[in-house]
Design an enzyme around this catalytic site. Structure first.
Site, PDB file in Angstrom:
ATOM      1  N   ASP A  74       0.865  -1.091  -0.145  1.00 49.36           N
ATOM      2  CA  ASP A  74       0.140  -0.053  -0.004  1.00 49.36           C
ATOM      3  C   ASP A  74       0.786   1.293   0.134  1.00 49.36           C
ATOM      4  OD1 ASP A  74      -2.396   1.708   0.295  1.00 49.36           O
ATOM      5  OD2 ASP A  74      -3.289   0.181   1.252  1.00 49.36           O
ATOM      6  N   ASP A 142      -8.808  -2.003  -5.711  1.00 48.18           N
ATOM      7  CA  ASP A 142     -10.190  -1.399  -6.141  1.00 48.18           C
ATOM      8  C   ASP A 142     -10.251  -1.035  -7.527  1.00 48.18           C
ATOM      9  OD1 ASP A 142      -8.428   0.788  -5.681  1.00 48.18           O
ATOM     10  OD2 ASP A 142      -9.772   1.819  -4.276  1.00 48.18           O
ATOM     11  N   CYS A 200     -15.846   2.812  -5.982  1.00 47.04           N
ATOM     12  CA  CYS A 200     -16.765   3.114  -4.814  1.00 47.04           C
ATOM     13  C   CYS A 200     -16.721   4.328  -4.253  1.00 47.04           C
ATOM     14  CB  CYS A 200     -15.794   1.997  -3.708  1.00 47.04           C
ATOM     15  SG  CYS A 200     -16.203   0.286  -4.051  1.00 47.04           S
ATOM     16  N   CYS A 361     -19.589  17.682 -10.426  1.00 47.80           N
ATOM     17  CA  CYS A 361     -20.095  16.657  -9.481  1.00 47.80           C
ATOM     18  C   CYS A 361     -19.172  16.556  -8.486  1.00 47.80           C
ATOM     19  CB  CYS A 361     -19.824  15.406 -10.378  1.00 47.80           C
ATOM     20  SG  CYS A 361     -18.345  14.905 -11.084  1.00 47.80           S
TER      21      CYS A 361
END
Ligand code: ZN
Length: 403
Positions: A74, A142, A200, A361
């Site tokens: 990570d 992801d 997500c 947005c």
């Protein structure tokens, strides 16, 4: 004299200490685990790509179960918006590197486990080198680029890839890259067009869902380790895609077959080394942190939040169009006219073609699509707010909550 099998086991499987026997006693009394199974867990090396929603339960349970070496990949830091699902991180960890936060929790849970921190994004340049020290890869990523990268690296290095993915209320899991099993590309030969499947971060996810799927991954990892002969204990998800619908609480499965024409695991593979996965997935790699905004993207002029603010303060006539969903508008808004992206085609009459329209947005993706659509419909004066309401909060008005 010991048999060859006994000699090999004695050499390769580490003994358990008295403390370990006490710690793992509920495992040891299961005949399917037993001393040998627990020793296999101790000897095992598992690489977990990502320490987020899936990685959190996955790593916690693998550490608790006594998997001897856990590799963590990570490069991100803990954000407050992670905490509703990434239960390995706590509130005081916000702002810390996820690697450090995760490693601390795992080490506290089980000091006997060796944690290896890979502080990097997994890339084509480093994936093979990182994978080589591990027996099994667990994919907790992801995004499609990394998912294809993990898949290909797993197949090329001959290591099983325990996979799961999640979105909103649904998830899927399987085991790819087993000797006779299919891989992710057998199931999905091509990535979806960029932007078609929202992330997500854009589409949301029920916090418990990665918990469900990550625990399924951990179960599959442990079953693979326990067998010790290349096949899983019991029945693994090799050749099966498990579909989880949390809203309906239904589990279904699809049979998967190895595709003989698969470009990476088929009979005549065309992918024999790692490729450029950003290019494969049709995306431009994320730009380095910069305040400069690309001035035009796909024909749509981009403006930053400061520029929008400047025009509003100067009294210019700017029409702000918000293309998010009504429930997002309730969380935070900057007073724009709300027309959700999907409603735009049937609500064009609400817009004045003569006006300067700035579309926004959450972070700039949906508004870019809306801007392109409006241009196709003949709107001449459309600009996209780069970075969306999130950038507005960062750079203009911190009283606007970020979500
Ligand atoms: Zn394949």
């Amino acid at each position: 004299m010991a048999t060859v099998a006994e000699a090999t086991a004695a050499v390769t499987l580490p003994a358990l200490t008295h403390e370990e026997i006490a710690r793992y006693s509920r495992h040891l009394i299961l005949p399917e685990v037993g001393m040998e199974g627990q020793q296999r867990l101790k000897a095992a090396k598992v690489l977990c790509v990502g320490t987020g929603g899936l990685g959190a339960p996955l790593l916690l349970y693998l550490a608790a179960a006594g998997v001897g070496t856990l590799g963590l990949v990570d490069f991100d830091t803990v954000d407050a918006s992670n905490l509703h699902r990434q239960v390995i991180h706590s509130t005081p960890d916000v702002g810390r590197p996820k690697l450090d936060s995760a490693a601390d929790k795992l080490q506290a849970l089980n000091p006997g486990v060796k944690i290896v921190k890979h502080n990097t994004m997994l890339t084509s340049a480093n994936a093979m080198e990182i994978l080589k020290d591990y027996d099994i890869v667990a994919d907790g990523t992801d995004n499609f680029q990394t998912r294809y990268l993990v898949n290909d690296a797993s197949v090329l290095s001959g290591k099983p890839n325990v996979y799961a993915s999640i979105f909103r209320f649904e998830g899927q899991a399987s085991v790819f890259g087993a000797p006779d099993g299919p891989c992710y590309r057998c199931l999905y030969p091509e990535p979806p067009p960029p932007g078609l499947v929202p992330s997500c971060a854009e589409g949301g996810v029920l916090g418990i869902l990665p918990g469900l799927l990550g625990v399924i991954q951990a179960t599959e990892v442990i079953k693979l380790i326990l067998s010790g002969n290349g096949e899983a204990k019991g029945e693994s998800l090799v050749g099966r895609l498990l579909l989880v619908d949390a809203l309906g609480m239904r589990f279904r499965e699809l049979k998967l077959r190895k595709n003989p024409d698969c470009p990476v695991c088929g009979t005549h593979p065309t992918v024999t080394k790692l490729i450029d996965y950003d290019q494969f997935c049709g995306i431009t790699p994320p730009a380095k942190e910069t305040t400069q905004v690309a001035s035009v993207q796909n024909g749509v002029p981009q403006i930053g939040p400061e520029e929008l603010k400047r025009r509003q303060t100067a009294g210019q006539d700017v029409f702000v169009l918000d293309v998010r969903e009504p429930h997002e508008y309730q969380i935070a808004n900057i007073g724009g006219h709300l027309i959700p992206l999907n409603d735009l085609p049937k609500r064009l009459s609400e817009l004045d073609r003569e006006k300067n329209i700035v579309v926004h947005c959450k972070s700039g993706g949906r508004s870019q699509k809306a801007s392109e659509f409006l241009q196709q419909q003949g709107f001449q004066h459309v600009e996209n707010l780069a970075g969306g309401i999130t950038a507005w909060s960062d750079k203009v008005d911190p009283s606007i909550p970020k979500y």
